[in-house]
Design a protein around this motif. Structure first.
Motif, PDB file in Angstrom:
ATOM      1  N   UNK A  63      23.573 -43.056   1.576  1.00  0.00           N
ATOM      2  CA  UNK A  63      22.780 -43.374   0.398  1.00  0.00           C
ATOM      3  C   UNK A  63      22.768 -42.294  -0.663  1.00  0.00           C
ATOM      4  N   UNK A  64      23.471 -41.184  -0.418  1.00  0.00           N
ATOM      5  CA  UNK A  64      23.531 -40.105  -1.399  1.00  0.00           C
ATOM      6  C   UNK A  64      24.674 -40.358  -2.376  1.00  0.00           C
ATOM      7  N   UNK A  65      24.519 -39.800  -3.568  1.00  0.00           N
ATOM      8  CA  UNK A  65      25.599 -39.786  -4.548  1.00  0.00           C
ATOM      9  C   UNK A  65      25.829 -38.351  -4.988  1.00  0.00           C
ATOM     10  N   UNK A  66      27.049 -38.069  -5.419  1.00  0.00           N
ATOM     11  CA  UNK A  66      27.443 -36.744  -5.858  1.00  0.00           C
ATOM     12  C   UNK A  66      27.659 -36.769  -7.362  1.00  0.00           C
ATOM     13  N   UNK A  67      27.407 -35.624  -8.014  1.00  0.00           N
ATOM     14  CA  UNK A  67      27.729 -35.496  -9.432  1.00  0.00           C
ATOM     15  C   UNK A  67      28.001 -34.048  -9.772  1.00  0.00           C
ATOM     16  N   UNK A  68      28.809 -33.861 -10.815  1.00  0.00           N
ATOM     17  CA  UNK A  68      29.075 -32.512 -11.300  1.00  0.00           C
ATOM     18  C   UNK A  68      27.796 -31.918 -11.859  1.00  0.00           C
ATOM     19  N   UNK A  69      27.680 -30.615 -11.709  1.00  0.00           N
ATOM     20  CA  UNK A  69      26.499 -29.898 -12.183  1.00  0.00           C
ATOM     21  C   UNK A  69      26.994 -28.761 -13.071  1.00  0.00           C
ATOM     22  N   UNK A  70      27.054 -29.009 -14.359  1.00  0.00           N
ATOM     23  CA  UNK A  70      27.541 -27.998 -15.291  1.00  0.00           C
ATOM     24  C   UNK A  70      29.019 -28.131 -15.579  1.00  0.00           C
ATOM     25  N   UNK A  71      29.546 -27.188 -16.360  1.00  0.00           N
ATOM     26  CA  UNK A  71      30.949 -27.267 -16.780  1.00  0.00           C
ATOM     27  C   UNK A  71      31.917 -26.797 -15.700  1.00  0.00           C
ATOM     28  N   UNK A  72      33.167 -27.186 -15.877  1.00  0.00           N
ATOM     29  CA  UNK A  72      34.266 -26.746 -15.023  1.00  0.00           C
ATOM     30  C   UNK A  72      34.861 -25.501 -15.669  1.00  0.00           C
ATOM     31  N   UNK A  73      35.051 -24.456 -14.887  1.00  0.00           N
ATOM     32  CA  UNK A  73      35.634 -23.206 -15.354  1.00  0.00           C
ATOM     33  C   UNK A  73      37.011 -23.078 -14.701  1.00  0.00           C
ATOM     34  N   UNK A  74      38.060 -22.919 -15.513  1.00  0.00           N
ATOM     35  CA  UNK A  74      39.410 -22.936 -14.954  1.00  0.00           C
ATOM     36  C   UNK A  74      40.324 -21.942 -15.654  1.00  0.00           C
ATOM     37  N   UNK A  75      41.313 -21.495 -14.910  1.00  0.00           N
ATOM     38  CA  UNK A  75      42.434 -20.738 -15.463  1.00  0.00           C
ATOM     39  C   UNK A  75      43.615 -20.868 -14.509  1.00  0.00           C
ATOM     40  N   UNK A  76      44.793 -20.737 -15.050  1.00  0.00           N
ATOM     41  CA  UNK A  76      46.036 -20.861 -14.296  1.00  0.00           C
ATOM     42  C   UNK A  76      46.027 -22.139 -13.454  1.00  0.00           C
ATOM     43  N   UNK A  77      46.092 -22.001 -12.140  1.00  0.00           N
ATOM     44  CA  UNK A  77      46.159 -23.180 -11.270  1.00  0.00           C
ATOM     45  C   UNK A  77      44.881 -23.359 -10.453  1.00  0.00           C
ATOM     46  N   UNK A  78      43.767 -22.817 -10.931  1.00  0.00           N
ATOM     47  CA  UNK A  78      42.535 -22.897 -10.159  1.00  0.00           C
ATOM     48  C   UNK A  78      41.324 -23.161 -11.049  1.00  0.00           C
ATOM     49  N   UNK A  79      40.324 -23.737 -10.435  1.00  0.00           N
ATOM     50  CA  UNK A  79      39.085 -24.034 -11.156  1.00  0.00           C
ATOM     51  C   UNK A  79      37.905 -23.898 -10.206  1.00  0.00           C
ATOM     52  N   UNK A  80      36.741 -23.728 -10.806  1.00  0.00           N
ATOM     53  CA  UNK A  80      35.508 -23.701 -10.026  1.00  0.00           C
ATOM     54  C   UNK A  80      34.482 -24.567 -10.737  1.00  0.00           C
ATOM     55  N   UNK A  81      33.635 -25.197  -9.933  1.00  0.00           N
ATOM     56  CA  UNK A  81      32.588 -26.035 -10.501  1.00  0.00           C
ATOM     57  C   UNK A  81      31.487 -26.227  -9.475  1.00  0.00           C
ATOM     58  N   UNK A  82      30.292 -26.525  -9.982  1.00  0.00           N
ATOM     59  CA  UNK A  82      29.151 -26.804  -9.125  1.00  0.00           C
ATOM     60  C   UNK A  82      28.944 -28.314  -9.087  1.00  0.00           C
ATOM     61  N   UNK A  83      28.311 -28.761  -8.031  1.00  0.00           N
ATOM     62  CA  UNK A  83      28.004 -30.179  -7.864  1.00  0.00           C
ATOM     63  C   UNK A  83      26.677 -30.287  -7.115  1.00  0.00           C
ATOM     64  N   UNK A  84      26.118 -31.466  -7.154  1.00  0.00           N
ATOM     65  CA  UNK A  84      24.897 -31.730  -6.413  1.00  0.00           C
ATOM     66  C   UNK A  84      24.982 -33.114  -5.795  1.00  0.00           C
ATOM     67  N   UNK A  85      24.182 -33.304  -4.751  1.00  0.00           N
ATOM     68  CA  UNK A  85      24.133 -34.598  -4.074  1.00  0.00           C
ATOM     69  C   UNK A  85      22.687 -34.899  -3.711  1.00  0.00           C
ATOM     70  N   UNK A  86      22.339 -36.160  -3.891  1.00  0.00           N
ATOM     71  CA  UNK A  86      20.989 -36.592  -3.553  1.00  0.00           C
ATOM     72  C   UNK A  86      20.944 -38.099  -3.437  1.00  0.00           C
ATOM     73  N   UNK A  87      19.792 -38.621  -3.027  1.00  0.00           N
ATOM     74  CA  UNK A  87      19.657 -40.079  -2.926  1.00  0.00           C
ATOM     75  C   UNK A  87      20.038 -40.752  -4.243  1.00  0.00           C
ATOM     76  N   UNK A  88      20.767 -41.848  -4.135  1.00  0.00           N
ATOM     77  CA  UNK A  88      21.237 -42.572  -5.325  1.00  0.00           C
ATOM     78  C   UNK A  88      20.089 -42.831  -6.290  1.00  0.00           C
ATOM     79  N   UNK A  89      20.352 -42.568  -7.558  1.00  0.00           N
ATOM     80  CA  UNK A  89      19.377 -42.816  -8.608  1.00  0.00           C
ATOM     81  C   UNK A  89      18.385 -41.689  -8.843  1.00  0.00           C
ATOM     82  N   UNK A  90      18.463 -40.606  -8.070  1.00  0.00           N
ATOM     83  CA  UNK A  90      17.486 -39.528  -8.237  1.00  0.00           C
ATOM     84  C   UNK A  90      18.037 -38.314  -8.967  1.00  0.00           C
ATOM     85  N   UNK A  91      19.343 -38.200  -9.083  1.00  0.00           N
ATOM     86  CA  UNK A  91      19.933 -37.015  -9.705  1.00  0.00           C
ATOM     87  C   UNK A  91      19.717 -37.028 -11.210  1.00  0.00           C
TER      88      UNK A  91
END
Length: 125
Positions: A63-91
């Motif tokens: 029943x959880x859903x995931x979503x990106x949390x903030x921007x994606x930071x990238x260079x060359x062939x790599x990137x980093x990003x934050x995400x969050x997960x919680x019950x659907x409809x609560x994020x």
């Protein structure tokens, strides 16, 4: 050049895909054949290993859903990003998500994932 915003969006789509056949297709399209996924709870390789871990996580977080949390930071062939997960409809409604993570991804020349290194900032006990 890899569009890392698109890679991150497609990555989150994998975690939100609950149809097994559709999820397997998304994993195969996003990861290389020998791609890996490593976090504090898993160290898996290949499409079947990655898909199996995502399925297990979905089972534990039913029943959880995931979503990106903030921007994606990238260079060359790599990137980093934050995400969050919680019950659907609560994020995004001001409540604190029960699961928050930070991932670093590495891609090949075609923009497909070769490695994912995941970190859990917050997770249920």
């Amino acid at each position: 050049m890899t569009d890392f915003d698109d890679v991150a969006r497609r990555y989150i789509d994998v975690w939100n895909e609950t149809d097994p056949a559709a999820r397997k297709e998304k994993v195969a399209a996003l990861w290389t054949t020998g791609g890996t996924y490593t976090d504090p709870l898993a160290d898996v390789a290949g499409h079947d290993g990655i898909d199996g871990f995502v399925a297990a996580a979905q089972s534990q977080l039913a029943g959880f859903e995931f979503r990106l949390l903030g921007p994606v930071d990238a260079h060359h062939d790599q990137a980093r990003f934050r995400w969050e997960a919680g019950p659907a409809g609560t994020l995004g409604n001001g409540s604190e998500a029960p699961v928050v993570g930070f991932d670093v991804v590495v891609t090949d020349a075609d923009g497909r994932l070769t490695q994912v290194h995941g970190f859990l900032d917050r997770s249920p006990a």
